[in-house]
Design an enzyme around this catalytic site. Structure first.
Site, PDB file in Angstrom:
ATOM      1  N   SER A 146      52.503 -56.859  35.271  1.00 19.96           N
ATOM      2  CA  SER A 146      53.280 -55.864  34.509  1.00 19.96           C
ATOM      3  C   SER A 146      54.564 -56.411  33.907  1.00 19.96           C
ATOM      4  CB  SER A 146      53.623 -54.677  35.398  1.00 19.96           C
ATOM      5  OG  SER A 146      52.490 -53.884  35.573  1.00 19.96           O
ATOM      6  N   LYS A 180      54.785 -56.350  30.231  1.00 20.10           N
ATOM      7  CA  LYS A 180      55.095 -55.120  29.492  1.00 20.10           C
ATOM      8  C   LYS A 180      56.460 -55.197  28.796  1.00 20.10           C
ATOM      9  CE  LYS A 180      52.171 -52.494  32.644  1.00 20.10           C
ATOM     10  NZ  LYS A 180      52.064 -51.719  33.874  1.00 20.10           N
ATOM     11  N   TYR A 218      45.453 -55.390  26.840  1.00 21.65           N
ATOM     12  CA  TYR A 218      46.234 -55.077  28.038  1.00 21.65           C
ATOM     13  C   TYR A 218      45.839 -55.973  29.224  1.00 21.65           C
ATOM     14  CZ  TYR A 218      48.099 -52.627  32.048  1.00 21.65           C
ATOM     15  OH  TYR A 218      48.743 -52.357  33.229  1.00 21.65           O
ATOM     16  N   TYR A 266      58.820 -48.769  38.702  1.00 16.74           N
ATOM     17  CA  TYR A 266      58.022 -47.536  38.905  1.00 16.74           C
ATOM     18  C   TYR A 266      58.768 -46.521  39.751  1.00 16.74           C
ATOM     19  CZ  TYR A 266      54.984 -51.352  37.683  1.00 16.74           C
ATOM     20  OH  TYR A 266      54.464 -52.460  37.097  1.00 16.74           O
ATOM     21  N   VAL A 293      52.393 -56.719  39.872  1.00 16.68           N
ATOM     22  CA  VAL A 293      51.638 -56.764  41.133  1.00 16.68           C
ATOM     23  C   VAL A 293      51.188 -58.179  41.505  1.00 16.68           C
ATOM     24  CG1 VAL A 293      50.865 -54.357  41.229  1.00 16.68           C
ATOM     25  CG2 VAL A 293      49.468 -56.053  40.018  1.00 16.68           C
TER      26      VAL A 293
HETATM   27  N1  GLN Z   1      47.279 -55.286  35.602  1.00 20.03           N
HETATM   28  C1  GLN Z   1      47.873 -54.385  36.541  1.00 20.03           C
HETATM   29  C2  GLN Z   1      47.267 -53.027  36.425  1.00 20.03           C
HETATM   30  O1  GLN Z   1      47.041 -52.613  35.344  1.00 20.03           O
HETATM   31  C3  GLN Z   1      49.343 -54.322  36.304  1.00 20.03           C
HETATM   32  C4  GLN Z   1      50.045 -53.399  37.254  1.00 20.03           C
HETATM   33  C5  GLN Z   1      51.334 -53.928  37.763  1.00 20.03           C
HETATM   34  O2  GLN Z   1      51.647 -55.105  37.713  1.00 20.03           O
HETATM   35  N2  GLN Z   1      52.080 -53.052  38.365  1.00 20.03           N
HETATM   36  O3  GLN Z   1      46.990 -52.347  37.356  1.00 20.03           O
END
Ligand code: GLN
Length: 318
Positions: free
Chosen positions: A73, A76, A202, A254, A272
């Site tokens: 993420s 992003k 994505y 988050y 993650v």
């Molecule tokens: N690729 C992961 C997902 O879409 C990214 C989520 C994350 O890093 N929090 O679930």
């Protein structure tokens, strides 16, 4: 002797970073590696790396700082940067995605439905999928994944940066929730392109592999109002860079964004894969990597490193 812009000599920064990493290492077992993406479950939870790149160009590394990991993420922030740089801060864009903390899990479906397909912010999955959709439209003639990778190579000054195809495939195979979010967005007419095309972008952006050092170099523009001291380029206007930092502070972790602001006090973004990018405006970028996550999906040991580091340096935006 020059006075560092950070106000702290690099040797002292190194000492503080090492001490913070040692404190975090004691608690490293409390984190749990993400297993909903099978390829991530194979990464050893004992890894710990950290990198600081200061606005003066000093680089300080600790542990596994040069080992590439899945940025997930954290990507992003960079796709948002690409979109804001390409289309500006358009009213239309901010009608499609909000800028409020979500208070929900990063992949919440219920929130998206309750709010009629307008994701709370660009740093949760649904919001980032909208950003990927916008980017896909902006870059019509170019392959969107290659454009993101090229951008990351350029701002990290590392031609090695690339998508890990095993992780990308693993994300796609296990991506039921993201497919649900994308389909919800489509049903609310908040996706211009095909669901499969947008998910391809994505999943691949999330599967980019970079080291702490590369990510810290890449993120330096966030600490210098959009200027990139290493490449000499203007990555983003200063006002938009401030906005990206504000969104990172409010939404970058988050439903634990408040906790991160409380404990660390710096704009940050987690993934993650266990990475966290933290921005000390006007001073430096600090990147940590430890794959064991807390229950919100943020690096457990990584957060401890940043908490101790921020306390010892006094670096906080507050
Ligand atoms: N690729 C992961 C997902 O879409 C990214 C989520 C994350 O890093 N929090 O679930």
């Amino acid at each position: 002797l020059r006075t560092p812009v950070t106000g702290i000599e690099p040797e002292e920064l190194r000492r503080v970073l090492e001490a913070a990493c040692k404190v975090a290492a004691r608690d490293i077992k409390a984190g749990k590696v993400a297993d909903y993406i099978p390829a991530l479950a194979r990464v050893p939870s004992s890894k710990l790396g950290a990198a600081i790149v200061t606005v003066d160009g000093d680089v300080i590394l600790y542990g596994d700082a040069q080992e590439p990991f899945s940025i997930q993420s954290i990507s992003k922030v960079f796709t948002l940067t690409m979109v804001l740089s390409a289309i500006g801060d358009s009213k239309r864009f901010w009608e499609r995605v909000g800028r409020e903390p979500s208070g929900s899990a990063f992949n919440s479906i219920v929130q998206l439905e309750m709010e009629h397909g307008i994701p709370r912010n660009p740093l949760i999955n649904a919001g980032a999928i909208v950003v990927s959709d916008v980017l896909h439209g902006v870059l019509k003639s170019k392959d969107t994944v290659s454009a993101v990778v090229d951008f990351m190579r350029q701002i990290s000054q590392s031609p090695r940066v690339s998508v890990d195809p095993v992780v990308a495939e693993s994300e796609a195979v296990a991506g039921f929730r993201n497919a649900s979010l994308a389909n919800f967005l489509k049903s609310f007419r908040n996706l211009d392109h095909d669901v499969a095309d947008v998910l391809h972008v994505y999943f691949n952006q999330c599967a980019i592999a970079m080291s702490c050092e590369e990510l810290a170099r890449a993120s330096l523009y966030l600490a210098v109002e959009g200027d990139h001291p290493l490449t000499g380029s203007k990555v983003l206007s200063s006002s938009r860079t401030r906005r990206v930092n504000s969104i990172m502070l409010m939404c970058g972790h988050y439903d634990a964004s408040g906790d991160f602001a409380f404990r660390v006090g710096l704009p940050g973004k987690s993934g993650v894969g266990g990475g966290i990018v933290a921005v000390a405006p006007g001073r430096a970028v600090i990147v940590v990597w430890s794959p064991g996550l807390n229950k919100h999906g943020n690096s457990h040991a990584g957060t401890i490193v940043l908490e101790h580091f921020a306390r010892q340096t006094g670096w906080s935006v507050f």
